[in-house]
Design a protein around this motif. Structure first.
Motif, PDB file in Angstrom:
ATOM      1  N   LEU A  27       1.057  -0.891   0.327  1.00  0.00           N
ATOM      2  CA  LEU A  27      -0.098  -0.329  -0.060  1.00  0.00           C
ATOM      3  C   LEU A  27       0.617   0.898   0.627  1.00  0.00           C
ATOM      4  O   LEU A  27       1.443   1.440   0.721  1.00  0.00           O
ATOM      5  CB  LEU A  27      -0.650  -0.217   1.384  1.00  0.00           C
ATOM      6  N   VAL A  28       0.590   2.086  -1.202  1.00  0.00           N
ATOM      7  CA  VAL A  28       1.404   3.350  -0.703  1.00  0.00           C
ATOM      8  C   VAL A  28       0.108   4.254  -0.614  1.00  0.00           C
ATOM      9  O   VAL A  28      -0.917   4.517  -1.365  1.00  0.00           O
ATOM     10  CB  VAL A  28       1.927   3.825  -2.650  1.00  0.00           C
ATOM     11  N   VAL A  29       0.562   5.127   0.287  1.00  0.00           N
ATOM     12  CA  VAL A  29      -0.271   6.842   0.467  1.00  0.00           C
ATOM     13  C   VAL A  29      -0.073   7.746   0.151  1.00  0.00           C
ATOM     14  O   VAL A  29       1.590   7.902  -0.347  1.00  0.00           O
ATOM     15  CB  VAL A  29       0.220   5.929   2.433  1.00  0.00           C
ATOM     16  N   SER A  30      -0.854   8.939   0.018  1.00  0.00           N
ATOM     17  CA  SER A  30      -0.474  10.287  -0.829  1.00  0.00           C
ATOM     18  C   SER A  30      -0.326  10.962   0.040  1.00  0.00           C
ATOM     19  O   SER A  30      -0.591  10.794   1.167  1.00  0.00           O
ATOM     20  CB  SER A  30      -1.264  10.611  -2.103  1.00  0.00           C
ATOM     21  N   ALA A  31       0.647  12.151   0.483  1.00  0.00           N
ATOM     22  CA  ALA A  31       0.389  13.284   1.330  1.00  0.00           C
ATOM     23  C   ALA A  31      -0.701  14.268   1.236  1.00  0.00           C
ATOM     24  O   ALA A  31      -1.618  13.852   0.479  1.00  0.00           O
ATOM     25  CB  ALA A  31       1.191  14.310   0.131  1.00  0.00           C
ATOM     26  N   GLU A  32      -1.204  14.520   2.304  1.00  0.00           N
ATOM     27  CA  GLU A  32      -2.696  15.253   2.963  1.00  0.00           C
ATOM     28  C   GLU A  32      -2.806  16.636   2.016  1.00  0.00           C
ATOM     29  O   GLU A  32      -1.568  17.095   2.161  1.00  0.00           O
ATOM     30  CB  GLU A  32      -3.153  15.061   3.884  1.00  0.00           C
ATOM     31  N   TYR A  33      -3.684  16.690   1.448  1.00  0.00           N
ATOM     32  CA  TYR A  33      -4.170  18.125   0.329  1.00  0.00           C
ATOM     33  C   TYR A  33      -5.804  18.806   1.517  1.00  0.00           C
ATOM     34  O   TYR A  33      -6.603  18.003   1.740  1.00  0.00           O
ATOM     35  CB  TYR A  33      -4.589  18.053  -0.740  1.00  0.00           C
ATOM     36  N   ASN A  34      -5.407  19.991   1.603  1.00  0.00           N
ATOM     37  CA  ASN A  34      -6.482  20.816   2.598  1.00  0.00           C
ATOM     38  C   ASN A  34      -6.175  21.873   1.793  1.00  0.00           C
ATOM     39  O   ASN A  34      -5.404  22.302   1.339  1.00  0.00           O
ATOM     40  CB  ASN A  34      -6.059  20.696   3.830  1.00  0.00           C
ATOM     41  N   SER A  35      -7.735  22.709   1.425  1.00  0.00           N
ATOM     42  CA  SER A  35      -7.602  23.880   1.282  1.00  0.00           C
ATOM     43  C   SER A  35      -9.390  24.568   1.565  1.00  0.00           C
ATOM     44  O   SER A  35     -10.667  23.699   1.630  1.00  0.00           O
ATOM     45  CB  SER A  35      -7.882  24.278  -0.560  1.00  0.00           C
TER      46      SER A  35
END
Length: 339
Positions: A270-278
């Motif tokens: 399992l590869v996990v991405s960075a988390e983005y917020n706006s």
């Protein structure tokens, strides 16, 4: 991931999206903004923009309006030669500005459209797949009519015969499933031919019958959701042995703000991405399509799983700030967006 050699062919209904404002000023101003779209067309548009050989197969009536639409796609460097011309109607839908496609506010006008009238035996898939590396479609296609579901099955069987890889977006649109079948009666048979399945844990449950462990996600924590994403991915691959990649997105909306991240499972990892917020987004339509295009872009260019997911996630998040159905961001724009 292997370097691609043929085109990526996207299959689905070309749509016009009309976007009335919530207060009804469009009536007073005699002005109704519109966008060219359709989930699969959005994928084809992104790939062409990112210099991937991109083709598109849909069905449209033969008239002056559709001639202009096809010319528009041609200018975007999409191969439109597979398009079928038949019938009388181009599909459309209405979505209030800023709303989500899953929102109750979406109004479809797609009944008896040219695309929905496609029939088995009409398309020579062996000819269509002659120079195709990937075939992309979404769960919206078989949602329209039984005959389109049958055409999807025909395409997938031909894809397997021709060694064409298949990607599926599990986008669920409740308002479209109106011909007496539920997704669980249709989608598992189609999923068995897929190489890459993208969606989320809830769509996999609804459409493929993949169970959710409520204890994992009760807290609403990122860790819990990712644990479920890993289990969902493993269950999909066990149930559908041709699948080698499963990707899950997590987007949590509050009015104009968003929290976004994703995960991809391949080669037992399992590869996990960075988390983005706006706190300020413009258009929710097409973000998932952009994510799918990003996955295909990474595979086609032989990127690592980590780099593929990073690009796809940044592309999907970036799309939230573009007021159209398809992305207009270049590869460089998306790389600049990456965290």
């Amino acid at each position: 991931m292997d370097k691609g050699k043929g085109k990526i062919l996207s299959f689905g209904e070309l749509l016009l999206r009309f976007t009335p404002d919530a207060s009804g000023n469009w009536l007073k101003e005699n002005r109704l903004p519109f966008f060219v779209g359709g989930a699969e067309a959005n994928v084809a548009t992104a790939l062409a923009l990112w210099n991937i050989p991109s083709a598109y197969l849909t069905a449209v009536p033969e008239n002056a309006v559709t001639e202009q639409l096809i010319s528009y796609l041609d200018e975007l460097k999409i191969d439109t030669s597979p398009i079928v011309k038949q019938g009388e109607r181009l599909g459309t839908f209405y979505l209030t500005k800023g709303k989500d496609m899953k929102n109750a506010g979406v109004v479809y006008d797609r009944a008896y459209s040219s695309y929905s009238q496609l029939q088995s035996g009409q398309i020579d898939w062996n000819e269509v797949f002659a120079d195709v590396e990937w075939f992309h479609f979404s769960a919206i296609c078989p949602a329209l009519t039984q005959n389109v579901a049958d055409v999807c099955m025909e395409a997938l069987q031909a894809a397997k015969k021709n060694g064409v890889k298949v990607s599926l977006d599990l986008n669920y649109r409740e308002k479209l499933w109106k011909y007496g079948k539920q997704p669980i009666e249709i989608m598992p048979q189609l999923a068995q031919y897929c190489t890459l399945i993208m969606g989320n844990i809830w769509a996999a449950n609804k459409m493929l019958g993949i169970e959710i462990d409520e204890q994992k996600i009760t807290s609403g924590s990122r860790e819990g959701y990712l644990a479920q994403a890993e289990q969902t991915s493993k269950d999909i691959i066990e149930k559908f042995p041709l699948v080698r990649i499963v990707a899950n997105t997590f987007r949590f909306d509050k009015e104009s703000s968003v929290n976004y991240y994703s995960a991809m499972y391949a080669d037992s990892k399992l590869v996990v991405s960075a988390e983005y917020n706006s706190d300020n987004i413009l258009d929710k339509v097409g973000s998932g399509d952009c994510f799918m295009a990003g996955l295909l872009y990474g595979d086609y260019n032989g990127l690592s799983k980590e780099d593929t997911l990073a690009f796809a996630t940044a592309a999907a998040f970036d799309k939230l700030f573009i007021p159209s159905d398809a992305t207009t961001s270049s590869v460089e724009d998306i790389k600049n967006r990456m965290q």
